[in-house]
Design a protein around this motif. Structure first.
Motif, PDB file in Angstrom:
ATOM      1  N   LEU A   1      29.874  40.441  88.738  1.00  0.00           N
ATOM      2  CA  LEU A   1      30.745  41.625  88.736  1.00  0.00           C
ATOM      3  C   LEU A   1      32.160  41.283  88.267  1.00  0.00           C
ATOM      4  O   LEU A   1      32.787  42.074  87.552  1.00  0.00           O
ATOM      5  N   ALA A   2      32.648  40.107  88.630  1.00  0.00           N
ATOM      6  CA  ALA A   2      33.976  39.676  88.165  1.00  0.00           C
ATOM      7  C   ALA A   2      33.954  39.460  86.650  1.00  0.00           C
ATOM      8  O   ALA A   2      34.911  39.812  85.947  1.00  0.00           O
ATOM      9  N   LEU A   3      32.878  38.876  86.140  1.00  0.00           N
ATOM     10  CA  LEU A   3      32.750  38.687  84.686  1.00  0.00           C
ATOM     11  C   LEU A   3      32.682  40.029  83.962  1.00  0.00           C
ATOM     12  O   LEU A   3      33.296  40.198  82.900  1.00  0.00           O
ATOM     13  N   ILE A   4      31.957  40.983  84.531  1.00  0.00           N
ATOM     14  CA  ILE A   4      31.881  42.319  83.932  1.00  0.00           C
ATOM     15  C   ILE A   4      33.269  42.958  83.909  1.00  0.00           C
ATOM     16  O   ILE A   4      33.706  43.494  82.888  1.00  0.00           O
ATOM     17  N   ALA A   5      33.964  42.897  85.038  1.00  0.00           N
ATOM     18  CA  ALA A   5      35.299  43.509  85.121  1.00  0.00           C
ATOM     19  C   ALA A   5      36.266  42.879  84.132  1.00  0.00           C
ATOM     20  O   ALA A   5      37.144  43.561  83.592  1.00  0.00           O
ATOM     21  N   ALA A   6      36.101  41.584  83.872  1.00  0.00           N
ATOM     22  CA  ALA A   6      36.995  40.889  82.942  1.00  0.00           C
ATOM     23  C   ALA A   6      36.540  41.030  81.489  1.00  0.00           C
ATOM     24  O   ALA A   6      37.219  40.561  80.576  1.00  0.00           O
ATOM     25  N   GLY A   7      35.387  41.670  81.270  1.00  0.00           N
ATOM     26  CA  GLY A   7      34.889  41.872  79.913  1.00  0.00           C
ATOM     27  C   GLY A   7      34.209  40.645  79.320  1.00  0.00           C
ATOM     28  O   GLY A   7      34.079  40.543  78.096  1.00  0.00           O
ATOM     29  N   HIS A   8      33.730  39.742  80.167  1.00  0.00           N
ATOM     30  CA  HIS A   8      33.131  38.497  79.684  1.00  0.00           C
ATOM     31  C   HIS A   8      31.614  38.433  79.816  1.00  0.00           C
ATOM     32  O   HIS A   8      30.987  37.515  79.287  1.00  0.00           O
ATOM     33  N   MET A   9      31.000  39.361  80.517  1.00  0.00           N
ATOM     34  CA  MET A   9      29.580  39.215  80.836  1.00  0.00           C
ATOM     35  C   MET A   9      28.702  39.192  79.590  1.00  0.00           C
ATOM     36  O   MET A   9      27.757  38.389  79.515  1.00  0.00           O
ATOM     37  N   ALA A  10      28.975  40.020  78.604  1.00  0.00           N
ATOM     38  CA  ALA A  10      28.147  40.040  77.387  1.00  0.00           C
ATOM     39  C   ALA A  10      28.201  38.687  76.681  1.00  0.00           C
ATOM     40  O   ALA A  10      27.167  38.172  76.240  1.00  0.00           O
ATOM     41  N   ALA A  11      29.383  38.098  76.594  1.00  0.00           N
ATOM     42  CA  ALA A  11      29.525  36.794  75.936  1.00  0.00           C
ATOM     43  C   ALA A  11      28.813  35.703  76.732  1.00  0.00           C
ATOM     44  O   ALA A  11      28.202  34.798  76.147  1.00  0.00           O
ATOM     45  N   VAL A  12      28.867  35.790  78.061  1.00  0.00           N
ATOM     46  CA  VAL A  12      28.174  34.806  78.902  1.00  0.00           C
ATOM     47  C   VAL A  12      26.670  34.914  78.676  1.00  0.00           C
ATOM     48  O   VAL A  12      25.983  33.904  78.495  1.00  0.00           O
ATOM     49  N   LYS A  13      26.143  36.130  78.682  1.00  0.00           N
ATOM     50  CA  LYS A  13      24.708  36.322  78.465  1.00  0.00           C
ATOM     51  C   LYS A  13      24.291  35.811  77.089  1.00  0.00           C
ATOM     52  O   LYS A  13      23.263  35.142  76.956  1.00  0.00           O
ATOM     53  N   THR A  14      25.077  36.087  76.074  1.00  0.00           N
ATOM     54  CA  THR A  14      24.766  35.601  74.726  1.00  0.00           C
ATOM     55  C   THR A  14      24.751  34.082  74.692  1.00  0.00           C
ATOM     56  O   THR A  14      23.835  33.476  74.133  1.00  0.00           O
ATOM     57  N   TYR A  15      25.748  33.472  75.309  1.00  0.00           N
ATOM     58  CA  TYR A  15      25.820  32.010  75.357  1.00  0.00           C
ATOM     59  C   TYR A  15      24.593  31.432  76.049  1.00  0.00           C
ATOM     60  O   TYR A  15      23.920  30.535  75.516  1.00  0.00           O
ATOM     61  N   VAL A  16      24.258  31.940  77.220  1.00  0.00           N
ATOM     62  CA  VAL A  16      23.134  31.407  77.986  1.00  0.00           C
ATOM     63  C   VAL A  16      21.813  31.702  77.277  1.00  0.00           C
ATOM     64  O   VAL A  16      20.924  30.846  77.225  1.00  0.00           O
ATOM     65  N   ASP A  17      21.670  32.889  76.704  1.00  0.00           N
ATOM     66  CA  ASP A  17      20.423  33.259  76.028  1.00  0.00           C
ATOM     67  C   ASP A  17      20.166  32.406  74.790  1.00  0.00           C
ATOM     68  O   ASP A  17      19.011  32.243  74.387  1.00  0.00           O
ATOM     69  N   THR A  18      21.200  31.868  74.186  1.00  0.00           N
ATOM     70  CA  THR A  18      21.026  31.064  72.970  1.00  0.00           C
ATOM     71  C   THR A  18      21.004  29.563  73.243  1.00  0.00           C
ATOM     72  O   THR A  18      20.852  28.784  72.294  1.00  0.00           O
ATOM     73  N   MET A  19      21.102  29.167  74.495  1.00  0.00           N
ATOM     74  CA  MET A  19      21.020  27.737  74.819  1.00  0.00           C
ATOM     75  C   MET A  19      19.583  27.271  74.620  1.00  0.00           C
ATOM     76  O   MET A  19      18.650  27.890  75.119  1.00  0.00           O
ATOM     77  N   PRO A  20      19.385  26.166  73.885  1.00  0.00           N
ATOM     78  CA  PRO A  20      18.030  25.710  73.597  1.00  0.00           C
ATOM     79  C   PRO A  20      17.441  24.831  74.707  1.00  0.00           C
ATOM     80  O   PRO A  20      18.154  24.319  75.562  1.00  0.00           O
TER      81      PRO A  20
END
Length: 117
Positions: free
Chosen positions: A49-68
C-alpha cells in the motif's frame, strides 16, 4: 524556560529557570523524540500500500516479473506470499536500485507503511 521540582526542605513544589546545559539537553531530547524510527520490518500488505501511494508499485511489479530464473521465482513468491517484508531483505535493495531511490526514500516508505491501518 522553567523547571518544576520538589523541595524536600520546604515540602513544596518550586520553579526555577533552566540552566543553559539543561536547556540544551532538553532541545536534544525533543529533537530525538521527533525523529521517526525506521521499522526493521512491516506487514507486506502495508508495504504494498505504501508503494502504491508513492506511485512505485507498477515499477516494482515490472521489475520482479522480469527477473529471470530461480531468483525471479523467489522474488515473485516473496512479493506475493510473504507476511512481512524486512528492511534489510536483498529484494528491497534491488528495488531501491532499480527505482533509483535513496536509502532515505526506502526508510520513508517503511515509516509510511508502519502507519497504515
Amino acid at each position: 524556560m522553567k523547571i518544576c521540582y520538589w523541595d524536600d526542605e520546604t515540602k513544596s513544589q518550586k520553579e526555577r529557570e533552566m540552566t543553559a546545559a539543561e536547556l540544551a539537553q532538553w532541545e536534544i531530547d525533543i529533537a530525538a523524540a521527533a525523529v521517526p524510527v525506521v521499522p526493521a520490518s512491516v506487514p507486506m500488505l502495508n508495504a504494498r500500500l505504501a508503494l502504491i501511494a508513492a506511485g512505485h508499485m507498477a515499477a516494482v511489479k515490472t521489475y520482479v516479473d522480469t527477473m529471470p530464473g530461480a531468483g525471479g521465482e523467489q522474488a515473485r513468491a516473496y512479493l506475493e506470499y510473504a507476511q512481512t517484508v524486512r528492511r534489510d531483505h536483498p529484494l528491497v535493495e534491488g528495488i531501491r536500485q532499480v527505482l533509483q531511490l535513496t536509502p532515505a526514500d526506502i526508510d520513508t516508505l517503511f515509516i509510511t507503511a508502519v502507519t497504515i491501518d
